[in-house]
Design a protein around this motif. Structure first.
Motif, PDB file in Angstrom:
ATOM      1  N   MET A 119      -5.973   6.354  66.480  1.00  0.00           N
ATOM      2  CA  MET A 119      -6.954   6.375  65.396  1.00  0.00           C
ATOM      3  C   MET A 119      -6.272   6.538  64.042  1.00  0.00           C
ATOM      4  O   MET A 119      -6.748   6.028  63.032  1.00  0.00           O
ATOM      5  N   LYS A 120      -5.127   7.215  64.022  1.00  0.00           N
ATOM      6  CA  LYS A 120      -4.371   7.312  62.777  1.00  0.00           C
ATOM      7  C   LYS A 120      -3.864   5.938  62.339  1.00  0.00           C
ATOM      8  O   LYS A 120      -3.677   5.688  61.147  1.00  0.00           O
ATOM      9  N   ARG A 121      -3.633   5.047  63.314  1.00  0.00           N
ATOM     10  CA  ARG A 121      -3.144   3.703  62.999  1.00  0.00           C
ATOM     11  C   ARG A 121      -4.278   2.704  62.802  1.00  0.00           C
ATOM     12  O   ARG A 121      -4.066   1.504  62.801  1.00  0.00           O
ATOM     13  N   GLY A 122      -5.501   3.211  62.647  1.00  0.00           N
ATOM     14  CA  GLY A 122      -6.631   2.334  62.351  1.00  0.00           C
ATOM     15  C   GLY A 122      -7.528   2.020  63.523  1.00  0.00           C
ATOM     16  O   GLY A 122      -8.498   1.276  63.386  1.00  0.00           O
ATOM     17  N   GLY A 123      -7.198   2.563  64.677  1.00  0.00           N
ATOM     18  CA  GLY A 123      -8.042   2.337  65.842  1.00  0.00           C
ATOM     19  C   GLY A 123      -9.429   2.938  65.645  1.00  0.00           C
ATOM     20  O   GLY A 123      -9.622   3.861  64.846  1.00  0.00           O
ATOM     21  N   VAL A 124     -10.398   2.419  66.372  1.00  0.00           N
ATOM     22  CA  VAL A 124     -11.789   2.844  66.229  1.00  0.00           C
ATOM     23  C   VAL A 124     -12.277   3.415  67.562  1.00  0.00           C
ATOM     24  O   VAL A 124     -12.031   2.826  68.627  1.00  0.00           O
ATOM     25  N   LEU A 125     -12.957   4.549  67.484  1.00  0.00           N
ATOM     26  CA  LEU A 125     -13.522   5.158  68.687  1.00  0.00           C
ATOM     27  C   LEU A 125     -14.750   4.373  69.135  1.00  0.00           C
ATOM     28  O   LEU A 125     -15.736   4.282  68.399  1.00  0.00           O
ATOM     29  N   ASN A 126     -14.673   3.805  70.310  1.00  0.00           N
ATOM     30  CA  ASN A 126     -15.785   3.054  70.882  1.00  0.00           C
ATOM     31  C   ASN A 126     -16.471   3.949  71.915  1.00  0.00           C
ATOM     32  O   ASN A 126     -15.932   4.182  73.000  1.00  0.00           O
ATOM     33  N   ILE A 127     -17.634   4.488  71.557  1.00  0.00           N
ATOM     34  CA  ILE A 127     -18.349   5.414  72.438  1.00  0.00           C
ATOM     35  C   ILE A 127     -19.251   4.632  73.382  1.00  0.00           C
ATOM     36  O   ILE A 127     -20.162   3.937  72.944  1.00  0.00           O
ATOM     37  N   VAL A 128     -18.970   4.739  74.658  1.00  0.00           N
ATOM     38  CA  VAL A 128     -19.755   4.046  75.673  1.00  0.00           C
ATOM     39  C   VAL A 128     -20.920   4.933  76.141  1.00  0.00           C
ATOM     40  O   VAL A 128     -22.026   4.449  76.367  1.00  0.00           O
ATOM     41  N   ARG A 129     -20.670   6.227  76.261  1.00  0.00           N
ATOM     42  CA  ARG A 129     -21.706   7.162  76.723  1.00  0.00           C
ATOM     43  C   ARG A 129     -21.736   8.391  75.820  1.00  0.00           C
ATOM     44  O   ARG A 129     -20.733   9.090  75.701  1.00  0.00           O
ATOM     45  N   ARG A 130     -22.890   8.625  75.195  1.00  0.00           N
ATOM     46  CA  ARG A 130     -23.059   9.817  74.366  1.00  0.00           C
ATOM     47  C   ARG A 130     -23.623  10.976  75.171  1.00  0.00           C
ATOM     48  O   ARG A 130     -23.650  12.114  74.706  1.00  0.00           O
ATOM     49  N   THR A 131     -24.133  10.705  76.346  1.00  0.00           N
ATOM     50  CA  THR A 131     -24.592  11.742  77.268  1.00  0.00           C
ATOM     51  C   THR A 131     -24.101  11.392  78.666  1.00  0.00           C
ATOM     52  O   THR A 131     -23.813  10.235  78.974  1.00  0.00           O
ATOM     53  N   LEU A 132     -24.020  12.386  79.517  1.00  0.00           N
ATOM     54  CA  LEU A 132     -23.649  12.195  80.915  1.00  0.00           C
ATOM     55  C   LEU A 132     -24.762  12.751  81.788  1.00  0.00           C
ATOM     56  O   LEU A 132     -25.251  13.862  81.551  1.00  0.00           O
ATOM     57  N   GLU A 133     -25.169  11.979  82.784  1.00  0.00           N
ATOM     58  CA  GLU A 133     -26.155  12.477  83.747  1.00  0.00           C
ATOM     59  C   GLU A 133     -25.400  13.232  84.838  1.00  0.00           C
ATOM     60  O   GLU A 133     -24.605  12.649  85.566  1.00  0.00           O
ATOM     61  N   LEU A 134     -25.674  14.527  84.914  1.00  0.00           N
ATOM     62  CA  LEU A 134     -24.920  15.405  85.800  1.00  0.00           C
ATOM     63  C   LEU A 134     -25.844  16.175  86.734  1.00  0.00           C
ATOM     64  O   LEU A 134     -26.973  16.500  86.376  1.00  0.00           O
ATOM     65  N   VAL A 135     -25.337  16.464  87.919  1.00  0.00           N
ATOM     66  CA  VAL A 135     -26.017  17.364  88.851  1.00  0.00           C
ATOM     67  C   VAL A 135     -25.377  18.730  88.674  1.00  0.00           C
ATOM     68  O   VAL A 135     -24.157  18.890  88.848  1.00  0.00           O
ATOM     69  N   CYS A 136     -26.194  19.725  88.305  1.00  0.00           N
ATOM     70  CA  CYS A 136     -25.665  21.044  87.930  1.00  0.00           C
ATOM     71  C   CYS A 136     -26.405  22.150  88.677  1.00  0.00           C
ATOM     72  O   CYS A 136     -27.585  21.994  89.031  1.00  0.00           O
ATOM     73  N   PRO A 137     -25.756  23.292  88.889  1.00  0.00           N
ATOM     74  CA  PRO A 137     -26.489  24.464  89.361  1.00  0.00           C
ATOM     75  C   PRO A 137     -27.532  24.851  88.310  1.00  0.00           C
ATOM     76  O   PRO A 137     -27.275  24.754  87.106  1.00  0.00           O
ATOM     77  N   ALA A 138     -28.693  25.269  88.757  1.00  0.00           N
ATOM     78  CA  ALA A 138     -29.767  25.621  87.818  1.00  0.00           C
ATOM     79  C   ALA A 138     -29.347  26.729  86.861  1.00  0.00           C
ATOM     80  O   ALA A 138     -29.818  26.783  85.719  1.00  0.00           O
ATOM     81  N   ASP A 139     -28.453  27.604  87.301  1.00  0.00           N
ATOM     82  CA  ASP A 139     -28.014  28.700  86.438  1.00  0.00           C
ATOM     83  C   ASP A 139     -26.650  28.427  85.819  1.00  0.00           C
ATOM     84  O   ASP A 139     -25.993  29.334  85.317  1.00  0.00           O
ATOM     85  N   GLY A 140     -26.217  27.154  85.832  1.00  0.00           N
ATOM     86  CA  GLY A 140     -24.901  26.833  85.280  1.00  0.00           C
ATOM     87  C   GLY A 140     -24.866  25.474  84.610  1.00  0.00           C
ATOM     88  O   GLY A 140     -23.930  24.700  84.813  1.00  0.00           O
ATOM     89  N   ILE A 141     -25.881  25.174  83.792  1.00  0.00           N
ATOM     90  CA  ILE A 141     -25.940  23.882  83.108  1.00  0.00           C
ATOM     91  C   ILE A 141     -25.064  23.944  81.855  1.00  0.00           C
ATOM     92  O   ILE A 141     -25.292  24.783  80.982  1.00  0.00           O
ATOM     93  N   PRO A 142     -24.065  23.081  81.728  1.00  0.00           N
ATOM     94  CA  PRO A 142     -23.222  23.115  80.516  1.00  0.00           C
ATOM     95  C   PRO A 142     -23.993  22.626  79.301  1.00  0.00           C
ATOM     96  O   PRO A 142     -24.813  21.711  79.396  1.00  0.00           O
ATOM     97  N   GLY A 143     -23.732  23.239  78.150  1.00  0.00           N
ATOM     98  CA  GLY A 143     -24.399  22.815  76.923  1.00  0.00           C
ATOM     99  C   GLY A 143     -23.894  21.479  76.426  1.00  0.00           C
ATOM    100  O   GLY A 143     -24.628  20.728  75.792  1.00  0.00           O
TER     101      GLY A 143
END
Length: 203
Positions: A119-143
């Motif tokens: 990115m310092k050399r001019g590269g561009v961040l191409n974001i494919v996924r802004r969210t991830l669908e995850l299976v999580c413990p009900a008491d351990g969902i990451p923010g």
């Protein structure tokens, strides 16, 4: 510590009782899932309105409902909104019982772009996924899931297999090593924007 909503059970359903609840500053809701029967209830309008407006992770946040001292952990699943005002009209909650697993959309945050040689050399961040669908413990969902871009060169991609997920958390897609983001040359980014008519990086 979980945010607590006061709640009360409601006996009547339908448009008339729902309108009566809204006049009292409440909205109808329902709790379902787990091993118990669905529970119709009412929650304060102002609390739901506030959380929707200020909490970008509303649908991946576990809340507590207080039924006169008895508390129940829940996860918002769907909110019906007024078509004009966007005020909440009805909320569906899913029980977040200890030991249960829940599928949620968790936001992705990208850090250390300034430490990416590409990115310092001019590269561009191409974001494919802004969210991830995850299976999580009900008491351990990451923010959020943090993607570190330090050391990334032009042409590098970040796949789900390269991400360290919290204990007990897994992606719902398991049949392929999907891409979350890549660093592309500026010419590729420009061509992609011209083809799609987008003003920002290709996504």
């Amino acid at each position: 510590m979980a945010t607590v909503f006061s709640a009360e059970r409601r006996e009547k359903s339908g448009k008339g009782p729902a309108r009566a609840l809204r006049r009292e500053g409440k909205i109808p809701a329902i709790v379902y899932g787990g091993r118990s029967e669905p529970v119709p209830l009412a929650v304060p309008f102002k609390d739901i309105k506030r959380e929707l407006g200020t909490n970008p992770r509303f649908f991946s946040t576990v809340f507590e409902l207080d039924f006169g001292g008895e508390r129940l952990k829940v996860l918002p699943r769907e909110v019906q909104l007024h078509p004009v005002s966007d005020d909440p009209l009805h909320v569906d909650f899913l029980r977040a019982e200890t030991g249960a697993t829940i599928t949620v959309e968790v936001p992705v945050r990208f850090v250390h772009e300034d430490q990416s040689p590409g990115m310092k050399r001019g590269g561009v961040l191409n974001i494919v996924r802004r969210t991830l669908e995850l299976v999580c413990p009900a008491d351990g969902i990451p923010g959020e899931i943090v993607i570190d871009l330090a050391g990334r060169e032009i042409g590098d991609s970040v796949h789900i297999s390269q991400v360290t997920l919290p204990a007990g958390v897994r992606p719902t897609i398991t049949d392929r090593d999907f891409t979350i983001c890549s660093i592309v040359p500026p010419t590729v980014a420009t061509e992609t924007k011209a083809a799609t008519g987008e003003a920002g990086p290709a996504s």
